[in-house]
Write an enzyme that holds these catalytic residues in place. Structure first.
Site, PDB file in Angstrom:
ATOM      1  CG  ASP A  10      -1.725   1.229   1.390  1.00 33.08           C
ATOM      2  OD1 ASP A  10      -1.931   1.938   0.382  1.00 33.08           O
ATOM      3  OD2 ASP A  10      -2.173   1.506   2.531  1.00 33.08           O
TER       4      ASP A  10
ATOM      5  CG  ASN B 283      -2.922   5.261  -1.717  1.00 27.05           C
ATOM      6  OD1 ASN B 283      -2.936   4.140  -1.205  1.00 27.05           O
ATOM      7  ND2 ASN B 283      -3.874   5.688  -2.520  1.00 27.05           N
TER       8      ASN B 283
ATOM      9  CG  ASP C 229      -5.938   3.083   0.103  1.00 26.66           C
ATOM     10  OD1 ASP C 229      -5.010   2.252   0.262  1.00 26.66           O
ATOM     11  OD2 ASP C 229      -6.522   3.251  -0.985  1.00 26.66           O
TER      12      ASP C 229
ATOM     13  CG  ASP D 299      -1.295   1.476  -3.878  1.00 31.37           C
ATOM     14  OD1 ASP D 299      -0.094   1.512  -4.232  1.00 31.37           O
ATOM     15  OD2 ASP D 299      -1.675   1.821  -2.736  1.00 31.37           O
TER      16      ASP D 299
ATOM     17  CG  ASP E  66      -6.059 -12.913 -13.784  1.00 32.14           C
ATOM     18  OD1 ASP E  66      -6.813 -13.641 -14.440  1.00 32.14           O
ATOM     19  OD2 ASP E  66      -5.525 -13.258 -12.715  1.00 32.14           O
TER      20      ASP E  66
ATOM     21  CG  ASP F   6     -10.526 -16.554 -14.010  1.00 34.06           C
ATOM     22  OD1 ASP F   6      -9.744 -16.815 -13.082  1.00 34.06           O
ATOM     23  OD2 ASP F   6     -11.768 -16.615 -13.907  1.00 34.06           O
TER      24      ASP F   6
ATOM     25  CD  GLU G 168      -8.146 -20.875 -12.968  1.00 33.18           C
ATOM     26  OE1 GLU G 168      -8.004 -21.053 -11.759  1.00 33.18           O
ATOM     27  OE2 GLU G 168      -9.067 -20.190 -13.446  1.00 33.18           O
TER      28      GLU G 168
ATOM     29  CG  HIS H 252      -5.434 -15.782  -6.656  1.00 34.70           C
ATOM     30  ND1 HIS H 252      -4.795 -16.314  -7.768  1.00 34.70           N
ATOM     31  CD2 HIS H 252      -6.748 -15.714  -6.989  1.00 34.70           C
ATOM     32  CE1 HIS H 252      -5.684 -16.532  -8.718  1.00 34.70           C
ATOM     33  NE2 HIS H 252      -6.866 -16.181  -8.275  1.00 34.70           N
TER      34      HIS H 252
END
Ligand code: ISL
Ligand code: CA
Length: 534
Positions: free
Chosen positions: A19, A21, A23, A27, A96, A192, A246, A316
């Site tokens: 991250d 920035n 939040d 990113d 992706d 995907d 995939e 993931h």
């Protein structure tokens, strides 16, 4: 020309990478700031999990606008900067591509809901009566829309309606998306669930007693080749780019078929992920090394001459391999062991963020601590036949969220991922397992990966050599050969938690090993890569 056989691909899950920035969400600037980290590791390509506009019901695998970057990650200018920075560092960028379905918030679906005569209605798959198909995320695969008195197909979550590839306007839209990013300089796509895009015409009912009802009507269905060839010929082949598919339940023969037709260069297969479960991870069984070998070997042998393998243990969607297959008591050696075993096989290796420092599962004990839509949906079905306690015992091991906790950069607050509370819980072990610690240590997992990636990239025998497993039935040892021209590599490892004497067949020249040891006796999870010429 890109030689995809030379790549080592680092997968980034943008929400959880870094991250920049404050939040609490990873990113694009965060990714840009880590370019040297990735380059030094030895990766020469990155695959970005989806960064497009999305309501994030499935963390970006539900796209609401293919040509916009989700503002939480940055904007198109930042993406172009990312491309330039990575390309300047010699790193390819793979995006992706999620085109089996969109988000229900996509303009096309919103229009489709307006009426049967709307131009976009036929972009999706509708039925007056509900076929008996099951969703891959649990529950039914069709959702009723009262206003239209029709059901739409969603193989995944309700918020992910399937696109109707029979409609040529849909195909034209997808081609325009591909062109949009290829013109910008993107090097390829990870596609995907790409072998699900073609469905049997008319959407008939599935075989009644089939576990995944409807599957035979969307898995590698006939028009798949026509659709992919169209994408290739009309778009991809005009660029220096390639595709990784995939492949849900894909077989080696099918993967070779796609490669021979020059549709998809390589596939993520799932066979080896069943070494610790019965077909799907929610039905776990005890992990055995020989079961893992059996599936990996099947692919290694079948793709000996045609097609090309992807090599992965983590992504993931998969729990962390260091504890799934390895042993947390020997976390460092078993992480290096698994990396060596995987990288020295034939194929393109993938590293999923955090794997290079041996990140572990999150083990969150309560369902309320999970974000993953699959985990939550599956519970809705599972609770009909198992207790909450039992379900959580499984989820703690297999939920996709185990792989999705923020990257552990340092032992500081929020693991150095962000200065504010992150969007998702940090693994409690971040003080001990983090990048800073690994970078300081000469023999850390990260440092070992640096050597391993170098070896893979510079060795023809590791890239192209024939493969023979010498001990396919062993649960205790890994021992396999690679041969190319006059070069030979022998990979030998001790998968036991105790020392053991292993015959190294007269090989003496060690190229790489995870222990400072040359004796006949291997330490627990010791693995060596031997080299011989002539
Ligand atoms: O994650 C899985 C099992 O836990 C798989 O069944 C997974 O759903 C399947 O491999 C498809 O995965 C891909 O498409 C999904 C998305 O949720 C996954 O993250 C993605 O990798 C739908 O787009
Ligand atoms: Ca941010």
């Amino acid at each position: 020309m890109i030689n995809y056989k030379d790549l080592i691909i680092y997968q980034i899950y943008p929400l959880s990478f870094f991250d920049s920035n404050d939040d609490g969400i990873g990113d694009l600037e965060g990714i840009i700031s880590k370019v040297s980290y990735i380059r030094n590791l030895g990766a020469n390509a990155i695959w970005l999990s989806p960064i497009y506009e999305s309501p994030l019901e499935d963390n970006g695998y539900d796209i609401s606008d293919y040509k916009k970057i989700n503002p939480i990650f940055g904007d198109m200018e930042t993406f172009k900067k990312l491309l330039k920075v990575f390309h300047d560092s010699g790193i390819k960028v793979i995006m992706d591509l999620v085109v089996n379905h969109t988000s229900k918030e996509h303009f096309w679906f919103q229009e489709a809901l307006k009426g049967k005569d709307n131009k976009y209605h036929d972009y999706y798959i509708w039925k007056d009566k509900q076929p008996n198909w099951k969703s891959l995320f649990g529950g039914k695969a069709f959702e009723y829309v009262k206003e239209l008195d029709e059901y739409y197909l969603h193989l995944f979550a309700k918020g992910q309606p399937d696109l109707n590839w029979e409609n040529e306007n849909v195909r034209a839209e997808i081609k325009s998306v591909l062109k949009f990013y290829l013109d910008m300089g993107v090097d390829g796509f990870r596609c995907d669930v790409i072998n699900l895009i073609s469905k049997t015409h008319g959407i008939p009912n599935g075989k009644p007693r089939f576990a995944v009802r409807g599957l035979e009507h969307y898995l590698n269905c006939p028009r798949i080749h026509e659709y992919l060839t169209e994408l290739r010929e009309d778009v991809i082949n005009n660029y220096d780019a390639f595709l990784i598919g995939e492949g849900v339940f894909i077989s080696p023969e099918q993967s070779i078929d796609f490669a021979k037709r020059k549709e998809v260069e390589m596939f993520f297969e799932f066979d080896h992920t069943n070494a610790d479960c019965h077909l799907v991870k929610w039905f776990p069984k005890k992990f055995k090394l020989k079961n893992l070998k059996k599936e990996l070997n099947k692919w290694q042998y079948a793709l000996k001459d045609d097609g090309w393998n992807t090599l992965y243990f983590n992504n993931h969607d998969q729990p962390r391999s260091v504890e799934r297959y390895g042993n947390l008591y020997f976390r460092e050696s078993s992480a290096k062991f698994l990396a060596t075993y995987l990288f020295c096989l034939k194929g393109t290796p993938f590293i999923y963020q955090g794997e290079e420092i041996g990140m572990t599962n999150a083990h969150f004990p309560e369902l309320s601590q999970y974000e993953d839509i699959e985990t939550k949906n599956v519970y809705k079905t599972a609770k009909k036949f198992m207790s909450y306690k039992h379900f959580m015992k499984i989820a703690m091991k297999v939920s996709r969220d185990n792989a999705r906790t923020p990257m552990q950069w340092s032992n500081e607050k929020n693991a150095g991922f962000s200065n504010v509370k992150p969007w998702f819980r940090i693994n409690r072990n971040y003080k001990e397992i983090n990048v800073r610690t690994d970078l300081k240590k000469a023999n850390s997992i990260y440092r070992y990966y640096e050597r391993l990636t170098y070896l893979k990239k510079t060795s023809d025998v590791l890239k192209y050599g024939d493969y023979t497993d010498l001990v396919p039935k062993s649960n205790k040892e890994v021992k396999y050969l690679r041969k190319y021209k006059n070069e030979e590599i022998l990979v030998v490892g001790n998968f036991r938690t105790k020392c053991s004497v292993i015959n190294t067949l007269g090989y003496t020249n060690i190229l790489l090993s995870n222990c400072e040891n040359k004796a006949d006796t291997f330490k627990p999870f010791e693995i060596r890569v031997y080299y011989k010429e002539g």
